[in-house]
Each structure stands twice: as structure tokens, then as C-alpha cells.
Motif scaffolding. Structure first.
Motif, mmCIF file in Angstrom:
data_model
loop_
_atom_site.group_PDB
_atom_site.id
_atom_site.type_symbol
_atom_site.label_atom_id
_atom_site.label_comp_id
_atom_site.label_asym_id
_atom_site.label_seq_id
_atom_site.Cartn_x
_atom_site.Cartn_y
_atom_site.Cartn_z
ATOM 1 N N VAL A 214 0.847 -1.247 0.357
ATOM 2 C CA VAL A 214 0.141 0.085 0.294
ATOM 3 C C VAL A 214 1.248 1.752 -0.112
ATOM 4 N N LEU A 215 2.056 0.908 0.282
ATOM 5 C CA LEU A 215 2.790 2.782 0.789
ATOM 6 C C LEU A 215 3.701 2.567 -0.428
ATOM 7 N N LEU A 216 3.528 1.598 -1.517
ATOM 8 C CA LEU A 216 4.761 1.797 -2.200
ATOM 9 C C LEU A 216 3.417 2.159 -3.789
ATOM 10 N N ARG A 217 1.594 2.537 -2.915
ATOM 11 C CA ARG A 217 0.677 3.248 -3.801
ATOM 12 C C ARG A 217 0.967 4.666 -4.339
ATOM 13 N N TYR A 218 1.251 5.502 -2.732
ATOM 14 C CA TYR A 218 1.498 6.740 -2.413
ATOM 15 C C TYR A 218 2.999 6.912 -2.763
ATOM 16 N N HIS A 219 3.891 6.165 -2.551
ATOM 17 C CA HIS A 219 5.382 6.496 -3.018
ATOM 18 C C HIS A 219 5.859 5.920 -3.675
ATOM 19 N N PRO A 220 5.752 5.694 -4.580
ATOM 20 C CA PRO A 220 6.368 4.194 -5.700
ATOM 21 C C PRO A 220 7.906 5.087 -5.981
ATOM 22 N N GLN A 221 8.525 5.706 -5.630
ATOM 23 C CA GLN A 221 9.846 5.816 -5.848
ATOM 24 C C GLN A 221 10.911 5.466 -4.709
ATOM 25 N N LEU A 222 9.904 4.665 -3.370
ATOM 26 C CA LEU A 222 10.919 4.392 -2.736
ATOM 27 C C LEU A 222 11.239 3.060 -2.901
ATOM 28 N N ALA A 223 12.739 2.400 -2.186
ATOM 29 C CA ALA A 223 13.490 1.393 -1.636
ATOM 30 C C ALA A 223 12.731 0.631 -0.877
ATOM 31 N N VAL A 224 11.856 -0.582 -1.208
ATOM 32 C CA VAL A 224 11.673 -1.171 0.265
ATOM 33 C C VAL A 224 12.200 -2.699 0.647
ATOM 34 N N THR A 225 12.548 -2.929 2.006
ATOM 35 C CA THR A 225 13.081 -4.509 2.323
ATOM 36 C C THR A 225 11.951 -4.814 2.670
ATOM 37 N N LEU A 226 11.374 -5.819 2.854
ATOM 38 C CA LEU A 226 10.599 -6.593 3.210
ATOM 39 C C LEU A 226 11.036 -8.041 4.033
#
Length: 265
Positions: A214-226
Motif C-alpha cells: 500500500v505504501l508504494l501506491r502513495y510513494h512509488p519512488q521508495l526502495a523497500v525491504t520486507l
């Protein structure tokens, strides 16, 4: 962007929560102690009734107002017994009952449909499941010094061993329940925090990744790690990509380590 209510400012949320807590306390204090005890005991029916509604797919069947006879025919149940359950459900606000005796969906019913964006239905399936409720009779014994937890006494293993190794379908239901809460949390995080200087995020104990999804829908520029237990991240809701921005998935225990070098955890 999402089928979810707007998040109000923090001060309004705090005020509304405080007011609701005051109303709830006032309601309880208005009754004598014996009635408060009875109300608390009868509230134990809420979970099995919600579980029955979900098991019978009542929320999905209520795409329009329906009689008990119609619902009983659709669910293969006894009309008189189903009527008792639905009248209780209507009294608790889980479903609406019309003046003519038909039942129709309300906000809670709609949130429990299989088509609902946030899987609140899974919370009911989780909380009403026999493998979970079987722990409650052991609560008193679990409070003795040195005793295992109530769930351990019921199943001979801890909760996370059960859902990740012993009963994977139970684990999948638990994952979906966590995802429902994570969806709302992610909306709040996305709107309440300042993301201007954040380039990478690690969700520690992030389950299957609903928050990051969901967070990536608002801020698709983020690099993320689960990051979560290996058996959990195997069911991740997104695939790792090299980027940019990178999407990575790591299995491990946060009691031992967390992935380094992220702006936000």
C-alpha cells in the motif's frame, strides 16, 4: 487511490477516540454490576456469530435485501435457527434488518464480503477458528508461575511454530488478517509522515508485505525491504526486483538481526 476512508488529522483522531472511550465507559457505568457482567458474557457470542456469517457467506449473499427463507435456501440452513442467529447479528449491528423482516447489508456486512479490498473477513476467520479459540480454556492454567502460554498448552507448540510449520492454511488466514490491519496502518503512515528525505524503507516483521504494498501506491519512488520469518516471506504479496527503486525480500528473525542501511524502519 484506495477504497478506504480518508485519514483525519492526528488531533481529531485522538479526540474522537477519547470521546468514544468516554461513551463506552458511560454506557457501562449506567448499568448495575450484574448487568455489566451479563453484557460481557453475552458479548462472547459475537465472535462465533460473525464466524458463522462468514462461513455461510451471508455478506456475499446480501447483495440485495433478502428474507430468511431466501438466505436459508442459499446457505442450506434451517430457516428458524438461521433467523435466531441473524436477529442477534442485527442486534449487534453486524447486519441490518428492515421493518418487513428482511435482512440487508450495512457497513460491517460489506467489509466482510470476499470482494472487500481490505481482508477484514480474514480477521473473523482467524479469531473464530477452532485452532485459535481452543487456547482460551487454558488461560487460567497459563497464568501459573512457569506455565507455558495458553496456546502452547492447547497445541503443544508456540503460536508461530503452529502457523508457519504445523498448519500452513492457518498461517495463510493469519497472514490475511494481519494484512487487513496493515492496510489501514499503511494509509496512516503514508499520509502522516514526512517522506521528502526518505529513499529506503524496511518493514521489520512485515508479514506478507501488505504495508509496503500500500505504501508504494502513495510513494512509488521508495526502495523497500520486507523482512520476516522465512516461511512468512515465502508468501510475499510482491516480487523482488533489482530496481531502481529496488524491492527486496529477506527472511530472518528480528531477534537476531535486521537488514542494515535503511532510512526508515
Amino acid at each position: 487511490m484506495l477504497g478506504a476512508p480518508a485519514v483525519p488529522p492526528g488531533r481529531i483522531t485522538v479526540a474522537a477516540t477519547t470521546f468514544r472511550r468516554w461513551l463506552s465507559g458511560a454506557h457501562r457505568r449506567a448499568a448495575p454490576p450484574p448487568l455489566q457482567i451479563l453484557e460481557s458474557l453475552f458479548a462472547a457470542f459475537d465472535t462465533p456469530v460473525l464466524g458463522t456469517m462468514v462461513t455461510l457467506d451471508i455478506p456475499d449473499h446480501l447483495d440485495q435485501p433478502r428474507t430468511v427463507a431466501d438466505l436459508a435456501d442459499r446457505t442450506g440452513t434451517d430457516p428458524e435457527r438461521l433467523e435466531r442467529v441473524l436477529r442477534y447479528a442485527a442486534g449487534r449491528g453486524f447486519v441490518a434488518r428492515t421493518g418487513s423482516g428482511q435482512y440487508r447489508a450495512n457497513g460491517i456486512t460489506k467489509a466482510l464480503r470476499t470482494s472487500a479490498e481490505a481482508p477484514w473477513r480474514a480477521w473473523v476467520e482467524f479469531a473464530a477458528s477452532p485452532w485459535f479459540t481452543s487456547a482460551w480454556p487454558n488461560l487460567a492454567d497459563s497464568l501459573k508461575p512457569g506455565a507455558p502460554a495458553a496456546f502452547d498448552l492447547s497445541h503443544g507448540m508456540d503460536f508461530f511454530t503452529y502457523v508457519t510449520e504445523h498448519d500452513p492454511p492457518a498461517g495463510a488466514t493469519f497472514d490475511e488478517a494481519m494484512a487487513a490491519g496493515a492496510t489501514l496502518q499503511a494509509i496512516g503512515l503514508a499520509r502522516a509522515l514526512d517522506w521528502d528525505d526518505v529513499t529506503s524503507v524496511c518493514d521489520v516483521g512485515g508479514g506478507t508485505g501488505a504495508t509496503l504494498e500500500v505504501l508504494l501506491r502513495y510513494h512509488p519512488q521508495l526502495a523497500v525491504t520486507l523482512f520476516d520469518l522465512p516461511a512468512v516471506v515465502e508468501r510475499a504479496r510482491f516480487a523482488p526486483t533489482p530496481g531502481p527503486p529496488a524491492r527486496s525480500i529477506e527472511g530472518g528473525s528480528f531477534f537476531e538481526r535486521v537488514p542494515p542501511d535503511h532510512d526508515l524502519y
